[in-house]
Design an enzyme around this catalytic site. Structure first.
Site, short mmCIF file in Angstrom:
data_model
loop_
_atom_site.label_atom_id
_atom_site.label_comp_id
_atom_site.label_asym_id
_atom_site.label_seq_id
_atom_site.Cartn_x
_atom_site.Cartn_y
_atom_site.Cartn_z
N HIS A 173 0.83 -1.22 0.00
CA HIS A 173 0.00 0.00 0.00
C HIS A 173 0.86 1.26 0.00
O HIS A 173 0.48 2.28 -0.59
CB HIS A 173 -0.93 0.03 1.22
CG HIS A 173 -1.98 -1.04 1.18
ND1 HIS A 173 -2.74 -1.39 2.27
CD2 HIS A 173 -2.41 -1.84 0.16
CE1 HIS A 173 -3.59 -2.35 1.94
NE2 HIS A 173 -3.40 -2.66 0.67
N HIS A 183 -0.99 -8.09 4.82
CA HIS A 183 0.37 -7.57 4.66
C HIS A 183 0.37 -6.25 3.88
O HIS A 183 1.30 -5.99 3.09
CB HIS A 183 1.29 -8.59 3.98
CG HIS A 183 1.14 -9.97 4.55
ND1 HIS A 183 1.45 -10.27 5.84
CD2 HIS A 183 0.66 -11.12 4.00
CE1 HIS A 183 1.20 -11.55 6.08
NE2 HIS A 183 0.71 -12.07 4.98
N CYS A 184 -0.67 -5.42 4.07
CA CYS A 184 -0.78 -4.13 3.36
C CYS A 184 -0.74 -4.34 1.85
O CYS A 184 -0.14 -3.54 1.12
CB CYS A 184 0.32 -3.15 3.78
SG CYS A 184 0.22 -2.66 5.49
N CYS A 185 -1.33 -5.44 1.39
CA CYS A 185 -1.36 -5.74 -0.04
C CYS A 185 -2.77 -6.19 -0.43
O CYS A 185 -2.96 -7.29 -0.96
CB CYS A 185 -0.34 -6.85 -0.37
SG CYS A 185 1.36 -6.28 -0.36
#
Ligand code: PMP
Length: 402
Positions: free
Chosen positions: A115, A358-360
């Site tokens: 992100h 995982h900020c994805c």
């Protein structure tokens, strides 16, 4: 240190006597030497830099400048500019908010990016400051240079790409992509959050324009990171600093001012001098270990994880085999939520791993993984025993839900 020996290295990280730390892609631990360097600065030369004439200020200034030089040496980027930031996110935002965009500009990134390397570009597009963000698709974990090239148009101004995936642990062919970008006259930003800790780098040879990294993932203190800018970047493409204020000006006249050159133009206000000293110590520690050794060790442990985990019924490993890796492996266990796996790994064996998206989110949506994955990420202080304990405990958990 004579040979690379994880057992010796572990002695510098007291908490490893109590647990197995495999969450290094999120943040690494700091060795004793880094903590002691910070304590020394705190006790003996805590002062503002670049301003005072007194002794403490002079020592702090020397150490702070030396920290920049050490990091540049670590990255093989002596001729570039290295400005300290809080983290990778701040470094990427310095570029996204600081470049002077044309409304027709386009940016290329990838679906597997973090992100922190998506939102800064999406925001520019949403605010109408650039025309489009073109996203390289592909869910295998391997981004092909030709797929990046296929997304480049005559309006592409920047390719912003992760140097390694924080989910798959795969390494991007950055040198190849840098050549493509040079051919098309496009700027290249590498999100180096995951490669700075693991790979021997020579940024000038690699050929990227901007390199962003987090100190806290490479044995350094929390709240440290940086932005490296290549000496080849021409003045119109050097980002304007995010902040104006003390320390970044040469002359102030009336209401106008001129900025200083170099890293100081990005470092307005009192800086995290103690953090910089710790980060430089972390870089020296890694250089003593030898980054080639670190890279080999991390990749060996990743391969050991893949082969061990793949044999467990119900486990699906997302990290591909047979490609260059940094030490990070993502997997799921059938019928068990990744958070539950992570919780049980800690409860049963004191193993710390990360679970979730995982900020994805775009990647997780593409993979149709609502709960994300379990991610185990190894580093220089992890041993083969740590990996075997992870595998054995996952097997135990798998047995419990059968
Ligand atoms: N990019 C990647 C690939 C990352 O893994 C991370 C951290 N997980 C970031 C960017 C953001 O790093 P930071 O939180 O230190 O800004």
């Amino acid at each position: 240190m004579a040979a690379f020996d994880p057992e010796l290295i572990r002695g510098d990280f007291p908490i490893l006597q109590k647990l197995i730390y495999l969450d290094n892609a999120a943040t690494s631990l700091s060795p004793r030497q880094v903590v002691e360097a910070q304590n020394d600065a705190e006790y003996n030369y805590r002062a503002n830099v670049g301003r005072g004439i007194h002794r403490l200020s002079r020592i702090a200034t020397h150490q702070y400048l030396e920290a920049h030089e050490t990091l540049k040496r670590f990255f093989g980027g002596e001729n570039g500019t290295l400005a300290f930031t809080k983290n990778t996110t701040e470094a990427i935002n310095t570029v996204s908010l600081g470049l002077r965009w044309n409304k027709t500009d386009r940016i290329v990134t990838t679906i597997q990016d973090h992100h922190s390397n998506l939102l800064p570009w999406y925001r520019l597009k949403n605010e109408g400051r650039v025309a489009e963000v073109d996203v390289v698709r592909g869910l295998s974990g391997v981004i092909l240079p030709e797929d990046v090239e296929a997304c480049i148009t005559k309006d592409t101004r920047l390719v912003a790409i992760g140097h390694a995936s924080n989910v798959f642990g795969t390494i991007t062919e950055a040198e190849e992509i840098a050549k493509i970008c040079k051919d098309y006259g496009v700027l290249l930003l590498l999100d180096g959050a995951q490669t700075a800790p693991h790979l021997p780098l020579n940024l000038e040879k690699l050929g990227c324009d901007f390199f962003c990294f987090s100190g806290h993932k490479m044995l350094g203190p929390m709240g440290t990171g940086g932005l490296w800018i290549s000496p080849d970047v021409a003045e119109p493409d050097i980002p304007a600093p995010l902040f104006a204020g003390g320390g970044m000006v040469a002359q102030v006249d009336g209401t106008s001012f001129t900025r200083v050159e170099g890293h100081a133009r990005f470092e307005a206000g009192t800086q995290n001098v103690i953090g910089a000293v710790g980060l430089a110590e972390a870089a020296r520690y890694l250089m003593r270990l030898g980054m080639e050794n670190v890279a080999d060790h991390s990749a060996d442990l990743a391969r050991r994880m893949i082969s061990g985990l793949s044999e467990i019924p119900g486990v699906h490993v997302y990290t591909p085999s047979g490609v260059p890796l940094i030490g990070t492996v993502s997997f799921t266990l059938e019928d068990v939520h990744p958070h539950e796996v992570a919780y049980l790994l800690d409860e049963a064996a004191g193993i710390m791993v990360r679970s979730g998206e995982h900020c994805c989110q775009p990647l997780m949506k593409g993979l149709r993984l609502a709960g994300g994955t379990v991610r185990a990420s190894a580093y220089c202080y992890n041993s083969e025993d740590d990996i075997d304990m992870l595998t054995a405990t996952v097997e135990e958990i798998a047995g419990m839900v059968k």
